[in-house]
Design a protein around this motif. Sequence first.
Motif, PDB file in Angstrom:
ATOM      1  N   ARG A 141       0.742  -1.215  -0.038  1.00  0.00           N
ATOM      2  CA  ARG A 141      -0.205   0.122  -0.134  1.00  0.00           C
ATOM      3  C   ARG A 141       0.922   1.250  -0.076  1.00  0.00           C
ATOM      4  O   ARG A 141       0.618   2.174  -0.925  1.00  0.00           O
ATOM      5  N   ALA A 142       1.930   1.300   0.577  1.00  0.00           N
ATOM      6  CA  ALA A 142       3.085   2.516   0.863  1.00  0.00           C
ATOM      7  C   ALA A 142       3.560   2.495  -0.351  1.00  0.00           C
ATOM      8  O   ALA A 142       4.040   3.742  -0.991  1.00  0.00           O
ATOM      9  N   GLU A 143       4.041   1.561  -1.073  1.00  0.00           N
ATOM     10  CA  GLU A 143       4.828   1.455  -2.434  1.00  0.00           C
ATOM     11  C   GLU A 143       3.924   2.181  -3.360  1.00  0.00           C
ATOM     12  O   GLU A 143       4.470   3.015  -4.181  1.00  0.00           O
ATOM     13  N   VAL A 144       2.633   1.710  -3.480  1.00  0.00           N
ATOM     14  CA  VAL A 144       1.708   2.201  -4.388  1.00  0.00           C
ATOM     15  C   VAL A 144       1.309   3.618  -4.105  1.00  0.00           C
ATOM     16  O   VAL A 144       1.402   4.483  -5.219  1.00  0.00           O
ATOM     17  N   ALA A 145       1.318   3.835  -2.600  1.00  0.00           N
ATOM     18  CA  ALA A 145       1.121   5.384  -2.442  1.00  0.00           C
ATOM     19  C   ALA A 145       2.144   6.248  -3.063  1.00  0.00           C
ATOM     20  O   ALA A 145       1.920   7.619  -3.530  1.00  0.00           O
ATOM     21  N   GLU A 146       3.609   5.697  -2.753  1.00  0.00           N
ATOM     22  CA  GLU A 146       4.525   6.362  -3.338  1.00  0.00           C
ATOM     23  C   GLU A 146       4.504   6.653  -4.780  1.00  0.00           C
ATOM     24  O   GLU A 146       4.855   7.694  -5.389  1.00  0.00           O
ATOM     25  N   LYS A 147       4.101   5.692  -5.600  1.00  0.00           N
ATOM     26  CA  LYS A 147       4.224   5.970  -7.048  1.00  0.00           C
ATOM     27  C   LYS A 147       3.020   6.756  -7.612  1.00  0.00           C
ATOM     28  O   LYS A 147       3.282   7.895  -8.226  1.00  0.00           O
ATOM     29  N   LEU A 148       2.019   6.750  -6.764  1.00  0.00           N
ATOM     30  CA  LEU A 148       1.133   7.676  -7.124  1.00  0.00           C
ATOM     31  C   LEU A 148       1.462   9.281  -6.746  1.00  0.00           C
ATOM     32  O   LEU A 148       1.280  10.009  -7.621  1.00  0.00           O
ATOM     33  N   LYS A 149       2.124   9.399  -5.691  1.00  0.00           N
ATOM     34  CA  LYS A 149       2.776  10.663  -5.259  1.00  0.00           C
ATOM     35  C   LYS A 149       3.708  11.281  -6.457  1.00  0.00           C
ATOM     36  O   LYS A 149       3.582  12.290  -7.023  1.00  0.00           O
ATOM     37  N   GLU A 150       4.461  10.338  -6.622  1.00  0.00           N
ATOM     38  CA  GLU A 150       5.494  10.739  -7.765  1.00  0.00           C
ATOM     39  C   GLU A 150       4.997  11.212  -9.091  1.00  0.00           C
ATOM     40  O   GLU A 150       5.336  12.009  -9.842  1.00  0.00           O
ATOM     41  N   ALA A 151       3.825  10.354  -9.619  1.00  0.00           N
ATOM     42  CA  ALA A 151       3.066  10.619 -10.634  1.00  0.00           C
ATOM     43  C   ALA A 151       2.489  11.995 -10.601  1.00  0.00           C
ATOM     44  O   ALA A 151       2.354  12.720 -11.723  1.00  0.00           O
ATOM     45  N   ILE A 152       1.904  12.255  -9.368  1.00  0.00           N
ATOM     46  CA  ILE A 152       1.196  13.715  -9.367  1.00  0.00           C
ATOM     47  C   ILE A 152       2.064  14.728  -9.379  1.00  0.00           C
ATOM     48  O   ILE A 152       1.655  15.754 -10.037  1.00  0.00           O
ATOM     49  N   ALA A 153       3.122  14.484  -8.795  1.00  0.00           N
ATOM     50  CA  ALA A 153       4.350  15.415  -8.790  1.00  0.00           C
ATOM     51  C   ALA A 153       4.750  15.796 -10.123  1.00  0.00           C
ATOM     52  O   ALA A 153       5.273  16.884 -10.210  1.00  0.00           O
ATOM     53  N   GLN A 154       4.480  15.023 -11.350  1.00  0.00           N
ATOM     54  CA  GLN A 154       4.907  15.383 -12.581  1.00  0.00           C
ATOM     55  C   GLN A 154       4.344  16.198 -13.378  1.00  0.00           C
ATOM     56  O   GLN A 154       4.381  16.722 -14.401  1.00  0.00           O
TER      57      GLN A 154
ATOM     58  N   ASN B  40      -1.426  11.612 -17.986  1.00  0.00           N
ATOM     59  CA  ASN B  40      -0.159  11.149 -17.335  1.00  0.00           C
ATOM     60  C   ASN B  40      -0.353   9.684 -17.335  1.00  0.00           C
ATOM     61  O   ASN B  40      -1.111   9.052 -16.541  1.00  0.00           O
ATOM     62  N   ALA B  41       0.246   8.776 -18.049  1.00  0.00           N
ATOM     63  CA  ALA B  41       0.448   7.354 -18.084  1.00  0.00           C
ATOM     64  C   ALA B  41       0.832   6.885 -16.852  1.00  0.00           C
ATOM     65  O   ALA B  41       0.254   5.684 -16.118  1.00  0.00           O
ATOM     66  N   ASP B  42       1.867   7.351 -16.038  1.00  0.00           N
ATOM     67  CA  ASP B  42       2.356   6.858 -14.762  1.00  0.00           C
ATOM     68  C   ASP B  42       1.239   6.839 -13.708  1.00  0.00           C
ATOM     69  O   ASP B  42       0.955   6.202 -13.129  1.00  0.00           O
ATOM     70  N   TYR B  43       0.427   7.972 -13.796  1.00  0.00           N
ATOM     71  CA  TYR B  43      -0.613   8.272 -12.853  1.00  0.00           C
ATOM     72  C   TYR B  43      -1.722   7.158 -13.115  1.00  0.00           C
ATOM     73  O   TYR B  43      -2.405   6.856 -12.128  1.00  0.00           O
ATOM     74  N   ASP B  44      -2.096   6.991 -14.232  1.00  0.00           N
ATOM     75  CA  ASP B  44      -3.301   6.364 -14.542  1.00  0.00           C
ATOM     76  C   ASP B  44      -2.750   4.614 -14.141  1.00  0.00           C
ATOM     77  O   ASP B  44      -3.334   3.772 -13.796  1.00  0.00           O
ATOM     78  N   ALA B  45      -1.381   4.265 -14.607  1.00  0.00           N
ATOM     79  CA  ALA B  45      -1.005   3.273 -14.189  1.00  0.00           C
ATOM     80  C   ALA B  45      -0.875   2.985 -12.646  1.00  0.00           C
ATOM     81  O   ALA B  45      -1.389   1.819 -12.123  1.00  0.00           O
ATOM     82  N   ALA B  46      -0.595   4.085 -11.799  1.00  0.00           N
ATOM     83  CA  ALA B  46      -0.280   3.771 -10.342  1.00  0.00           C
ATOM     84  C   ALA B  46      -1.829   3.788  -9.722  1.00  0.00           C
ATOM     85  O   ALA B  46      -2.087   3.056  -8.902  1.00  0.00           O
ATOM     86  N   LYS B  47      -2.837   4.289 -10.452  1.00  0.00           N
ATOM     87  CA  LYS B  47      -4.261   4.314  -9.680  1.00  0.00           C
ATOM     88  C   LYS B  47      -4.802   2.985 -10.214  1.00  0.00           C
ATOM     89  O   LYS B  47      -5.624   2.431  -9.243  1.00  0.00           O
ATOM     90  N   ASN B  48      -4.636   2.444 -11.401  1.00  0.00           N
ATOM     91  CA  ASN B  48      -5.096   1.101 -11.670  1.00  0.00           C
ATOM     92  C   ASN B  48      -4.523  -0.054 -10.339  1.00  0.00           C
ATOM     93  O   ASN B  48      -5.096  -0.958 -10.020  1.00  0.00           O
ATOM     94  N   GLU B  49      -3.311   0.197 -10.325  1.00  0.00           N
ATOM     95  CA  GLU B  49      -2.551  -0.651  -9.448  1.00  0.00           C
ATOM     96  C   GLU B  49      -3.082  -0.433  -7.917  1.00  0.00           C
ATOM     97  O   GLU B  49      -3.266  -1.577  -7.431  1.00  0.00           O
ATOM     98  N   GLN B  50      -3.330   0.707  -7.698  1.00  0.00           N
ATOM     99  CA  GLN B  50      -4.073   1.006  -6.249  1.00  0.00           C
ATOM    100  C   GLN B  50      -5.445   0.285  -6.308  1.00  0.00           C
ATOM    101  O   GLN B  50      -5.549  -0.389  -5.262  1.00  0.00           O
TER     102      GLN B  50
END
Length: 158
Positions: free
Chosen positions: A27-40, A46-56
Amino acid sequence: MAEEILLTKEGYDKIVAEHEELVAVRRAEVAEKLKEAIAQGDISENADYDAAKNEQAELEERIHKLENMIRKAKIIDEEELAGDQVTVGLTVKVQDMGTKEEEEFTIVGSTEADPFEGKISNESLVGKALLGNKAGDEVMVEVPDGNITYKILEIMKK
């Protein structure tokens, strides 16, 4: 009452361990990915954001499924099993009367079934046919390819 999910102690422990891993680590790893994608910046494309949301979403779905399984779990206590007849939680050694090959199956609930490890579900054709029988019994199992007759050689607690 809600439908029970039959599990061996080992199977229950695996589910609890997976749940703890997902909640405490993933959960923490996915939250971090989401945070990094939002920071972009712009998240609309944003494909990273979409991927992180799907993973979450997938992670939360799995956590929910595990919590449901834990809530509905009925742990089969091997110590309480008589061992004189095939039941969930016991291992049965059988001989295929056609090929004379011997096999061992551990009868488990459907969520724990793993045929490659010799764990078959109590709801499978073979598992269902073996249930309630004793050592020495011959059991005919109707399978899609025809019929198999097994002789129960031994019933064991693992």
